[in-house]
Write a protein that holds these residues in place. Sequence first.
Motif, mmCIF file in Angstrom:
data_model
loop_
_atom_site.group_PDB
_atom_site.id
_atom_site.type_symbol
_atom_site.label_atom_id
_atom_site.label_comp_id
_atom_site.label_asym_id
_atom_site.label_seq_id
_atom_site.Cartn_x
_atom_site.Cartn_y
_atom_site.Cartn_z
ATOM 1 N N ALA A 34 -57.564 -17.268 62.377
ATOM 2 C CA ALA A 34 -57.526 -18.694 62.706
ATOM 3 C C ALA A 34 -58.690 -19.009 63.625
ATOM 4 O O ALA A 34 -58.938 -18.284 64.597
ATOM 5 N N LEU B 250 -54.524 -13.415 62.356
ATOM 6 C CA LEU B 250 -53.182 -13.882 61.958
ATOM 7 C C LEU B 250 -52.466 -12.784 61.195
ATOM 8 O O LEU B 250 -53.062 -11.785 60.803
ATOM 9 N N ALA C 62 -56.707 -21.946 59.483
ATOM 10 C CA ALA C 62 -56.477 -20.586 58.975
ATOM 11 C C ALA C 62 -57.436 -20.279 57.817
ATOM 12 O O ALA C 62 -57.688 -21.137 56.976
#
Length: 593
Positions: free
Chosen positions: A255, A245, A260
Amino acid sequence: MSEPIQPPARAWLRSFNRTQAILLGFVLVLTGAMLWISAVILTDRALDRLRDRAEVRSTLYANSIESVLTTYTVASALLAQDRLLPNLLAGGADEQAQLTLGGLQSSIGAPSISLYTATGTLIADTQPEGQEVAHALAPYFQLALEQDISIFATVAVSETEQRFFFARRVQQSGTILGVVILEVDLASIQRQWVATPDEVFVTNADDLILLSSQPDWRYRSLTPFLDPLAVQLGARFTLLPMLSLEPTQAGPRVAINEQAFLRIDRAIDFRNWTVTYLAPEEEALANVSAVLAIEVMALSLLLAGGLFVISRRTARKSLQIQRESEELRALNARLSSEIEERMRVEQSLQAAEESLEQSSKLAALGQMSAAISHELNQPLAAMKTYLAGAQLLMQRNRPTEALTSFQRIDDLITRMGTITRQLKSFARKGGEGASRFDIRSSITNALAIMAPQLGQTRVEIRRREPDEPVMVRADAMRIEQVFINLLRNALDATRATPEPWIEVEVFTGPQLVRVQFHDNGPGFEGPAGALFEPFFTTKAPGEGVGLGLAISSGIVRDMGGSLTARNATAGGAVFEISLPHADVADLGESDNE
Ligand code: ADP
């Protein structure tokens, strides 16, 4: 039905004025900006805190695994040099050898120890029964024979479980006697990891996950390049779908399954292994959301409070306006009802006045009739007596005496004629019209007509007038009526005066001719204007009806003059007639022509 239905929000908005609406918009924008800024700051702070915590945790994890590996490396080296092992290898496989190895295992605290001869014959093995791993044919066995170092080996015993070993050759005086294999207890560490809520895994130099807190991540690779050793281990490798990410200030983010994490990698000092710690952002950001929710709530409360205050103020103002307009309406209603009331009162007053006037007129008419009938009845009664007397005298044949009675009757008839003539003269509209005449002759005529009455009293008549004629243009007959009336009033007024006199004086000026009737009676009381009101009289019934002055002043006014009254300073009343001088009147008339 045709009335458009207004959405409540719009109706609500309409209750604000322009300034308030602008203020409201400004506050909303400000609130939004504040929320956004605080969200950014709070997120940054939360991630910073998360990273700090993750770094501490990852260091702990790295240290724990490093220390286990170091311990086992050292332990395997020391074990290979143990003086008992050459003896065991020389003695061959027996119960004694098994016991000795078991003692060594328990003193190290390792899960198991296996001892092989250089040719791969098992001397002793402390692995639990049924779970034995055969090491003799494994590649690391050969590697251990070839090099004087601890060879690390990972063996997959099932799809989700692997075991770790250190293989080291046993030598004496340069002769390789065999290989001792010490099992490394990483499973217990992994078991601890599984129990924690943290996500942590260990990868080898080829990015293959060896240990993981998530059992199904094991044997997955972080990169598509597969470790040949791992291939040999026969595991089914797949990529761990770890999506990189956008990194934050706090560090790199990944992720996994749409969750996340903040990723912290720690290299450990063992075969380029790496401990990767994944800190879930969700939990840290949940706090941010909670704080934001509280902020939103507080701001909403503030906003609602503000709106409440504004709307209350607006409501109060409109209520006040409503109340004021109601008061105004009430005042208006009161005023109009008062006006109506006043008009009604005026109307009834007028009606009362009219009826009063009517009744006073009727009363006056009654009085006048009484006076007239009194005046006429007296001579009629007398005439009746005289006639009866004359009849009697005639019967007794005394005609001379009867003639006297007839003469008396004739006198009475004459008197009655005078009375009716005088009454008629009041009622008559006028004489032959305006003519030019000497006013002094009118006075003479009036005095002549009044002579019988004047003769009955002791009153002294005083005349003062110019020697030359004083000419006026008027109705001579009616002017005489006025003079007669004034003379009669003066005569009445002086009736109780001891030495009565009436002064008739004529003044002449360039414009006006004035005739004054001054007597030495008591004068009059009250305002002079009242005397000229019709039916105003102070005389007893039968003596006056109060029309004389009213009619007289009307006559004089008709001729362009005026009649006024005042009390003389020396006493008595003064009545003055003003008439335009004949020349002035003629001029006025020719002007009119
Ligand atoms: P009348 O003589 O029938 O009363 P008038 O209109 O001629 O009616 O007079 C109205 C009133 O004016 C009289 O009743 C009297 O009170 C007052 N008045 C008129 N002339 C005189 C006067 N010369 N002196 C005092 N009062 C007078």
